[in-house]
Motif scaffolding. Structure first.
Motif, short mmCIF file in Angstrom:
data_model
loop_
_atom_site.label_atom_id
_atom_site.label_comp_id
_atom_site.label_asym_id
_atom_site.label_seq_id
_atom_site.Cartn_x
_atom_site.Cartn_y
_atom_site.Cartn_z
N HIS A 1 47.88 14.68 44.53
CA HIS A 1 46.65 13.93 44.79
C HIS A 1 45.47 14.89 44.67
CE1 HIS A 1 45.95 15.26 49.02
NE2 HIS A 1 47.17 15.68 48.81
N TRP B 1 40.70 20.95 49.45
CA TRP B 1 41.10 21.21 50.82
C TRP B 1 41.53 22.68 50.92
CZ3 TRP B 1 44.70 17.44 53.93
CH2 TRP B 1 44.62 17.78 55.29
N HIS C 1 44.36 24.01 53.31
CA HIS C 1 45.55 23.17 53.27
C HIS C 1 46.78 23.95 53.70
CE1 HIS C 1 48.56 20.42 51.58
NE2 HIS C 1 47.66 19.55 51.92
N ASP D 1 52.27 18.24 49.99
CA ASP D 1 51.96 16.83 49.79
C ASP D 1 52.97 16.18 48.86
OD1 ASP D 1 49.67 16.70 51.37
OD2 ASP D 1 48.51 17.65 49.80
N HIS E 1 50.19 9.24 50.29
CA HIS E 1 51.06 10.41 50.17
C HIS E 1 51.47 10.87 51.55
CE1 HIS E 1 47.35 12.65 51.10
NE2 HIS E 1 48.10 13.70 51.36
N HIS F 1 51.81 14.01 53.98
CA HIS F 1 51.45 15.40 54.22
C HIS F 1 52.49 15.95 55.19
CE1 HIS F 1 48.87 18.92 55.09
NE2 HIS F 1 49.38 18.79 56.30
ZN ZN Z 1 48.25 17.35 52.56
#
Ligand code: ZN
Length: 421
Positions: A275, A281, A284, A288, A365, A367
């Protein structure tokens, strides 16, 4: 020029286009070794899907199996089998199919356009109901013959997903899912697969009047993932219980699943997509998994629920606390599974929730975060054994069982790679 040369070029272009993502992916890896692995992973990934999937010829015929479940509808079952809406309208009127009861396993032969050619199920032991495509619709008949079981050997090479490879090899979905489950502690079938990975499988197939009825248990399997060969043999222990063991007797079960996302035909097609959020991000700290809303999410390991509810940017989330200093977090869920509340005990594989896009997410999605003592870690670096090995006293019996099965796997393992070039 090999037929794949244009693909390789396309892949290289894709890798360059995706290189913007590489930095973002690297940000989630805490150690330099893990970072190198992830860098390599993210460069290779675009090769595996998308580019190849659309170019490779689809097999002419798919063999699919689905179990009719409690609360199921015939239309729902046919849709899972990939039958077109037009065929479904005609098939749901057939009395032979209206007799389906929970527990019946329906085998469907469906062509690439979704036209159903043949549906069958075992209505009783030694009695099969068969619905076949005819010039003017579908014909039904009952087939009575003794049921017998054969051992089937199949192998295949991964081009895009495990399901594409098992389809091409004529291996039913139920066997593909068993393969994914057997190696779930070692291989993330959503992210780890590469073109050229191989499987070999020995499984039971039940036959009636010379035709396959439905498949049974996987007896032995091999999966070669990025050059690493894993082997598993099914073994029933003397004191009851059964499991899959490596030929040396060690248990294939690990403390954590490689992927908490349930591996299904639908989710398998999303594994390599990312994504767009990941690019921006910076902090992060997880992995994902793009997947359709509603895809089931499993507890990566045994543990207890520490949190279940809404948690800011994570949206609906579940946090599990495992033995030792380990915890796992599952974010952006469309909903948390019923019964998940603080303190609930969960076993590895239990459903904790469903994929969604709640919280800070642009598309559906999962995470997934893996933490050690509160710090995010690379889940791919963890592979702790969980299951007990074959008891020492049973090793001779285990070896007698394993040897002929491993010999069959070796027969299949003659590298079919030459065919790729
Ligand atoms: Zn994520």
């Amino acid at each position: 020029m090999t037929p794949y040369a244009p693909l390789r070029r396309a892949a290289l272009v894709a890798a360059l286009v995706f290189s913007g993502m590489v930095l973002a992916v690297a940000a989630m890896a805490p150690s330099p070794e893990a970072e190198a692995t992830l860098l390599r992973r993210s460069v290779v990934e675009p090769v595996a899907l998308g580019v190849t999937a659309s170019v490779l010829p689809a097999p002419a015929l798919y063999v699919r199996e689905e179990r009719f479940q409690r609360g199921d509808t015939l239309a729902g079952l046919l849709s899972r089998l990939g039958v077109t809406a037009e065929d479904t309208r005609r098939l749901i009127r057939m009395p032979a199919l209206r007799m389906l009861r929970p527990g019946h396993v329906v085998t469907a032969e469906v062509d690439a356009d979704g036209d159903a050619l043949r549906l069958s199920y075992l209505a009783a032991r030694d009695t099969q109901m068969v619905v076949e495509r005819a010039a003017d619709g579908f014909n039904a008949r009952q087939l009575a013959a003794p049921l017998h079981t054969q051992t089937v050997l199949r192998e295949g090479v991964i081009q895009s997903s495990l399901f594409a490879a098992t389809d091409a090899a004529g291996v039913p979905d139920s066997v593909a899912i068993q393969i994914a489950d057997i190696f779930a502690g070692d291989v993330d079938f959503h992210r780890d697969l590469r073109r050229g990975d191989r499987f070999a499988v020995v499984y039971e197939q039940h036959f009636l009047a010379g035709r396959a009825v439905h498949s049974g248990r996987v007896l032995a399997a091999e999966f070669v993932s990025q050059g690493r060969a894993l082997r598993a043999v099914h073994y029933e222990r003397a004191r009851g219980g059964s499991g899959y063991y490596a030929p040396d007797g060690s248990n294939l079960r690990k403390a954590f699943l490689r992927s908490p996302l349930e591996y299904t035909r639908i989710s398998s097609g999303f594994g390599m997509r990312r994504h767009p959020f990941q690019r921006s991000w910076r902090a992060h700290t997880g992995v994902d998994y793009a997947a359709p809303t509603g895809t089931r999410i499993r507890a990566a390991g045994d543990g207890r629920v520490e949190f279940a509810g809404f948690k800011g940017g994570y949206g609906n989330a579940v946090i599990l606390r495992h033995r030792g200093q380990y915890s796992t977090l599952y974010g952006h869920l469309s909903r948390v599974a019923p019964g998940m509340r603080r303190g609930t005990r969960v076993a590895q594989g239990d459903i904790v929730g469903y994929v969604g896009s709640t919280g800070w997410a642009t598309g559906p999605h999962l995470h997934y975060e893996f933490q050690v003592a509160g710090r995010a870690r690379n889940p791919y670096a963890i592979a702790m054994p969980a299951g007990e090995p074959v008891p020492a006293a049973e090793l001779p019996a285990f070896r007698r069982r394993a040897e002929p099965l491993v010999a069959r796997l070796e027969l299949l393992a003659a590298p079919p790679l030459a065919r790729l070039e």
